[in-house]
Design a protein around this motif. Structure first.
Motif, short mmCIF file in Angstrom:
data_model
loop_
_atom_site.label_atom_id
_atom_site.label_comp_id
_atom_site.label_asym_id
_atom_site.label_seq_id
_atom_site.Cartn_x
_atom_site.Cartn_y
_atom_site.Cartn_z
N VAL A 74 92.44 23.37 55.27
CA VAL A 74 93.11 22.90 56.49
C VAL A 74 94.06 24.01 56.95
N ARG A 101 89.38 22.60 59.29
CA ARG A 101 90.12 21.78 60.23
C ARG A 101 91.42 22.50 60.54
N GLU A 154 94.79 17.88 65.98
CA GLU A 154 94.00 18.26 64.84
C GLU A 154 92.61 18.61 65.38
N ASP A 195 88.59 20.35 64.77
CA ASP A 195 87.64 20.61 63.69
C ASP A 195 87.32 22.10 63.61
#
Lengths: 334, 387, 524
Positions: free
Chosen positions: C306, C488, C500, C502
């Motif tokens: 992330v 992400r 957020e 992808d």
């Protein structure tokens, strides 16, 4: 503090140090404390609220004021000078011994000043050029000065010189019948000179810069080495002056004079709001710090039933209060 | 003066830079040799009534309190701290014990002594907790946090003894500072403590954790160390050491003198640590160095005393020793030796003080390569620390 | 040989200033015992140009700058300023001669006012006293000249680092500097701040100041520099006009080896993204801390990278510190592998299987005076407690294994970490955490200030770790890096989470989100 940047973003100011009100606040707190203590004395004891009691604070602590001024210079650079108490003792010893040997008073005074300044320069040079910690170097200086006292003599030597005696007994009458000694005048003159030097000369500002960040000051092209050595020289000079004032006050020279006085000086400077990490603080704060210590002593002597060691406990407690206050204050400032 | 000394020492230093302990040892041996030369009886030790007698034994006996305090100080200094209050704490310990003994129903009984000692050590524990609280939890600079107790502590001791010198007559208590078990009991206690600390810190990971905290407290916290607990613990330990040392001092003279017991002993202890090669900047420390340092200081005191000079003058010698040792160990000075040795190189930076202090920390190899002195110094320091 | 005519591609008549160079260094060599930091390097700097000094760490950039400013005295070679031979004794003398330097770390005094910081050491005086009013006016003038409107009387520490950096430049040009050296001035600035800095740099360039610029960010170099000099291993590779040198050419000139490794990273990241999003390793709900970051939700699966994107001060470091317990949250719940945990201290986070490499490698990461070995085992030892030392053999095996795996150099476990290069220090730090076998690894700017080779190695390692099932939170100021590595991307702005995205999100998408003013637009 408004910060307008051309890019109109508002970044929260992550100050690592208190802002303008922050840095004056401890001095104000010290002043308030002094007024409160003096006020408390006035309420409790008859005869406390006289100009003379106030003047006596200066008379009895003139040497400490001078010592605190010198200590302020050193602490502002981020250093510390543990040798000052011993240098005071050495100064009294040198003065007394030289006067006994028949040297004229002016020569003796110059000799004492030269020795004090010389020791300061020496310690400053070692600290700067060999990058040793001020703490350990001035500790050695303290041992050295105390030891030299006993090399001169183990016993106390009394001072009979007429000039010193005259200084000790001579007084100046101020309006209102308040009497002060010449020591007070000298001490206050030194305070005034220190304020001017620290705030209105490049030398003084460099002292603050070194305390803020020594490596930055070097990279900014400031004469860091010279100024640092000079700070210790000033501290040594102040210790010598304080030693002369002390020998006038005691009219004797003794190797065990002024034991622990460096602690009183450091305590005064800290209580006066100077940060021990350097870069922030005022000479006037240190003066107030000395007065606070003085008024505590006076209160204890007025009380009569309290023993003198309460003074030590009181100074320790105050020192603690101010350190914790500085600490908490600096944390709260975002 | 220092330059002359250092220039002469340069060659030797180059050869022996492997060990930081070497110079202190040389100094100690030289001191003892000088004494032996002046007074042939100095080295003699005789056994009488199960006691050892002799100047060397006296040195051990009198040096015990300093050694013990220096032991605690070593760990405190390793965490980047300093404890100025140990002298005052020692005075308090003596004061509490003696007043308790005098105030008990039977001032000559071991029970009275034990009660006093127990009370004194408990109080020292509290004082240590207090110092540790100020330093680790409130984050106050150690030098100033312990200055508080240094200033107030003597007052407290005076308060306890009411300003009097309290004398006791308790044989059990006397043993701690003046007793013998072939060797002086005091040095046995101090050495036992030293060995215990050495074992605990070097056999476990405590030594590494203490050094980590000293080198970088925040990085240590983020690596999961309990920095605060570690710092707190060393201050408590230092105060306990000071307490026991205070018992030795007061027991040796069977009296508590709040004013002069342990006066300047914090300075002696710090000197012992520094002479032993631990850096005041924290991090790597050397217990064996501290032992040698404490012995040097005590031998020096004894030497001056036996030469018939006023004992106070020892201070001058201590000052000279500390300056000499500090200069010898200063990375700066070592760097200069090295330069001078390989210095057919006339172009080395004209003002070394500038070049050394401002090389900004950076990821280039140049500064790295530029500091062989620091490198060698740290290497040797490491060796000492491991010994 | 390094000075073949072919490397001198810059000709008079380009877009930059012509005529005599203000600085001309010839045949500069600098030797330290055992190391030849510079060998026969030529360098010239013309008035009115921004000249980038490029090279990997260890190429000799800093050494060259230090020779120029008199910190070091060159073993061989000459330096000319305005045609006259010079050999400065130190930065102070260099500054007096018009060569000013601004360093990566702000080298000013935080306790003094802005005005004093600009004029310290050369305050206007009257009768021996500093003239306070004149000092203030002069400082205002200088700030105004750079288009800055900040109160000269305010204390420096109250301003953000970016402003402090600009004040440092104001100080540097206050002496009528002819040569301004900016050594990595942008590494702690965000994009707006960099733009502001560049505006000022252009302004000064147009006034005729010669600017020597060092940066690790290629984009920035291409945006601002007129000319570049490339160094490698202490030797001059070449001097080129920026427009004549493609990025690929520059990079290969700098590192002198195949670029394959970077491409491999890209491929691996693409592979891994397919299998990402398994069981949640960590789940934070409403986690926040007043004054530091607004409550946010975050879910990180095993094997997932992330990325946290946002400007400096957007809350990305603050978020990471909450997840690690370095700062204490005042709201919200964290579940690790489904179980609620209280992250009060780093210790509690570590025991929950979380690891964190701080962006401040020197201040919060390595222990410089300890060996590689001790640094490597520190976190593991701390977790075991002091009473249970790691057996020597286990320790040696671990150290051996990780030093080889991460290619830590020098290959000597007893070497002090403080003496290693930035890239190797970062690797030691990574190894310290990998030894503890964490489930979640938080990396805050792991590639900042390290050379390209180590950078690629670290990025590759991240993708490999994720492929093995480790969850990774990756923070970087370089959006390309985040976009490339992350499955992400969490976008932060003004101390709150705003979106957020992808793994397919591009740098442009992220930039768009950061640039849009309404932070309420996306609820995640």
């Amino acid at each position: 503090m408004t910060t307008t940047t051309p890019t109109k973003r508002t970044v929260p100011a992550l100050s690592r140090l208190p802002g303008i009100p922050g840095r004056v606040l401890p001095v104000i707190a010290t002043f308030v404390l002094f007024v409160l203590l003096f006020g408390a004395g006035s309420v409790r004891y008859e005869g406390f609220t006289s100009g003379q009691v106030f003047a006596n604070l200066f008379i009895d602590n003139a040497f400490l004021i001078v010592l605190a001024v010198g200590m302020t210079f050193v602490i502002l650079t981020g250093g510390i000078d543990l040798s000052v108490g011993a240098v005071v003792a050495l100064s009294t010893m040198v003065a007394a011994a030289a006067l006994r040997a028949g040297l004229p008073a002016p020569v003796v005074i110059l000799l004492v000043l030269a020795i004090g300044t010389g020791l300061g320069v020496l310690m400053g040079l070692v600290i700067h050029h060999f990058e040793l910690q001020p703490f350990i170097v001035t500790l050695a200086g303290m041992f050295m000065a105390r030891g030299l006292c006993f090399v001169i003599g183990v016993e106390s030597i009394s001072i009979k010189d007429p000039f010193f005696r005259a200084l000790a007994t001579g007084t100046i009458e101020l309006p209102g019948g308040v009497v002060i000694t010449w020591s007070v005048v000298i001490a206050l003159a030194i305070v005034a000179a220190a304020v001017w030097v620290l705030h209105r000369t490049r030398f003084g500002r460099t002292i603050y810069a070194i305390g803020g960040s020594e490596s930055s000051a070097t990279l900014m092209g400031l004469p860091v080495g010279r100024v640092k050595v000079a700070a210790y020289a000033i501290s040594g000079l102040c210790a010598a002056v304080a030693g002369l004032l002390f020998s006038v006050y005691m009219l004797s020279g003794y190797g065990l004079h002024a034991v622990g006085m460096e602690l009183d000086a450091i305590a005064s400077v800290v209580i006066g709001g100077t940060l021990l990490s350097g870069g922030v603080g005022y000479v006037l704060g240190s003066l107030l710090g000395v007065l606070v210590l003085g008024v505590i002593q006076t209160l204890i002597s007025f009380q009569g039933t309290l023993s003198s060691w309460w003074t030590k406990i009181a100074i320790g407690t105050l020192l603690l209060l101010f350190i914790v206050m500085q600490r908490l204050f600096m944390r709260r400032t975002p | 003066m220092s330059t002359v000394q250092t220039a002469g020492a340069a060659g030797v230093l180059e050869r022996v830079r492997g060990s930081r302990l070497l110079w202190p040892l040389v100094a100690l041996v030289a001191l003892i040799a000088a004494n032996a030369a002046r007074n042939p009886g100095f080295l003699s030790i005789r056994l009488q009534d199960g006691h050892l007698y002799g100047s060397l034994v006296d040195i051990l006996k009198n040096g015990a309190p300093t050694l013990l305090i220096a032991l605690g100080m070593t760990l405190v200094i390793a965490t980047r701290g300093i404890d100025l209050s140990v002298g005052a704490v020692a005075a308090i310990a003596g004061a509490v014990t003696c007043t308790t003994i005098v105030g008990s129903s039977d001032p000559t009984s071991p029970a009275a002594a034990l009660t006093g000692i127990g009370l004194a050590l408990a109080l020292c524990l509290v004082l240590g907790l207090w110092n540790g609280f100020l330093v680790s939890l409130l984050g106050i600079q150690p030098i100033i946090a312990t200055l508080v107790l240094m200033t107030a502590g003597r007052g407290i001791a005076m308060l306890i003894t009411d300003g009097q010198i309290i004398t006791v007559r308790n044989d059990f208590y006397r043993e701690i500072g003046a007793g013998f078990l072939l060797f002086p009991i005091s040095i046995l206690i101090a050495l036992a403590a030293l060995v215990a600390v050495a074992l605990v810190t070097r056999r476990t990971a405590l030594g590494l954790l203490i050094e980590s905290v000293g080198i970088n407290p925040e990085a240590s916290r983020l690596a999961g160390l309990r920095s605060r607990t570690i710092i707190w613990t060393v201050y408590v330990f230092a105060a306990l050491c000071a307490g026991v040392a205070g018992l030795m001092i007061s027991s040796n003279v069977s009296a508590a003198d709040a004013n002069s017991a342990g006066l300047w002993i914090e300075m002696d202890a710090i000197l012992a640590v520094v002479i032993g090669g631990s850096s005041l900047a924290g991090g790597k420390y050397s217990l064996s160095g501290t032992l040698v340092g404490a012995l040097i200081i005590q031998t020096l005191t004894t030497t001056v005393y036996s030469m018939g000079i006023a004992p106070e003058v020892t201070l001058v010698f201590k000052a000279l020793v500390v300056i000499a040792v500090c200069l010898l160990q200063a990375p700066k000075v070592r760097e200069r030796f090295r330069r001078r040795r390989r210095s057919q190189d006339p172009t080395s930076p004209s003002s070394p003080s500038t070049s050394g202090s401002l090389a900004p920390e950076e990821d280039s190899p140049a500064p790295t390569a530029h500091e062989p002195a620091g490198d060698a110094a740290s290497d040797s320091k490491q060796k000492v620390a491991q010994s | 040989m390094t000075d073949t005519p072919s490397t001198r591609t810059a000709q008079p008549g380009g877009p930059v200033s012509t005529g005599a160079p203000v600085v001309a260094m010839r045949g500069i060599s600098m030797e330290f015992p055992g190391v030849k930091a510079l060998q026969d390097v030529d360098f010239r700097l013309f008035p009115g140009e921004v000249h980038a000094l490029m090279g990997e760490n260890g190429a000799g950039k800093s050494t060259l700058i230090k020779v120029l400013t008199g910190v070091y005295t060159a073993t061989a070679g000459t330096t000319q300023l305005q045609g006259g031979q010079v050999a400065f004794s130190g930065p102070a003398e260099a500054q007096a001669a018009g060569v000013s330097t601004v360093y990566q770390e702000v080298n000013l005094c935080p306790n003094l006012s802005v005005a004093e910081n600009i004029l310290l050491g050369r305050e206007p005086r009257r009768f021996g006293s500093i003239d306070m009013a004149a000092t203030r006016t002069r400082a205002e003038e200088l700030l105004g000249r750079m288009g800055l409107t900040i109160d000269p009387g305010s204390i420096l520490a109250e301003h953000p680092i970016a402003i402090q950096q600009l004040v440092a430049i104001a100080r540097a040009v206050a002496v009528d500097a002819q040569v301004l050296i900016l050594d990595e001035p942008t590494s702690s600035l965000d994009q707006d701040e960099v733009a502001e800095l560049f505006r000022i740099m252009r302004h000064l360039r147009d006034e005729g100041v010669a600017i020597l610029f060092v940066s690790h960010f290629l984009e920035q170099v291409y945006e601002i520099a007129d000319r570049m000099t490339v160094l490698r291993n202490g030797r001059l590779v070449g001097e080129h006009l920026t427009k004549d040198l493609s990025r690929l050419q520059l990079v290969s000139a700098m590192i002198g080896r195949e670029l394959g490794v970077l491409e491999e990273v890209e491929r691996l990241a693409a592979d891994a993204s397919d299998e990402a999003g398994g069981t949640p390793v960590l789940e934070a709900t409403g986690l926040g801390r007043r004054g530091s970051i607004a409550p946010f939700d975050l879910r990180i699966g095993a094997g997932e990278v992330v990325g946290l994107a946002g400007l400096l001060g957007s809350g990305r470091t603050e978020l990471a510190r909450l997840l690690f317990g370095a700062d204490r949250a005042d709201s919200g719940v964290v579940r690790v592998a489904g179980r609620e945990v209280h992250l009060r201290t780093p210790r509690s986070a570590i025991s929950a299987g979380i690891a964190f490499c701080s962006e401040d490698r020197k201040g919060e990461g390595i222990l410089g005076d300890l060996s590689i070995r001790d640094n490597l085992v520190l976190a593991m030892q701390a977790a075991r407690g002091w009473a249970r030392p790691i057996p020597k053999r286990t320790k040696d095996e671990l150290v051996e294994k990780w030093m080889t795996a991460l290619d830590i150099r020098p290959n000597n476990p007893d070497a002090l970490v403080g003496k290693l290069s930035g890239g190797n220090q970062q690797k030691v730090l990574l190894a310290r955490w990998l030894v503890t076998q964490p489930k979640l690894l938080i990396l805050d700017e792991p590639t900042r200030g390290i050379d390209i080779g180590a950078k690629a190695q670290i990025q590759k390692l991240v993708t490999e770790l994720a492929a093995e099932g480790m969850a990774v939170v990756y923070i970087s100021a370089e959006l390309e890096e985040v976009a490339r590595l992350a499955h992400r991307v969490v976008v932060l702005k003004d101390r709150s989470k705003v979106a957020e995205l992808d793994g397919s999100a591009s740098v442009d998408d992220i930039m768009h989100l950061i640039a849009t003013s309404d932070s309420e637009q996306v609820a995640s």
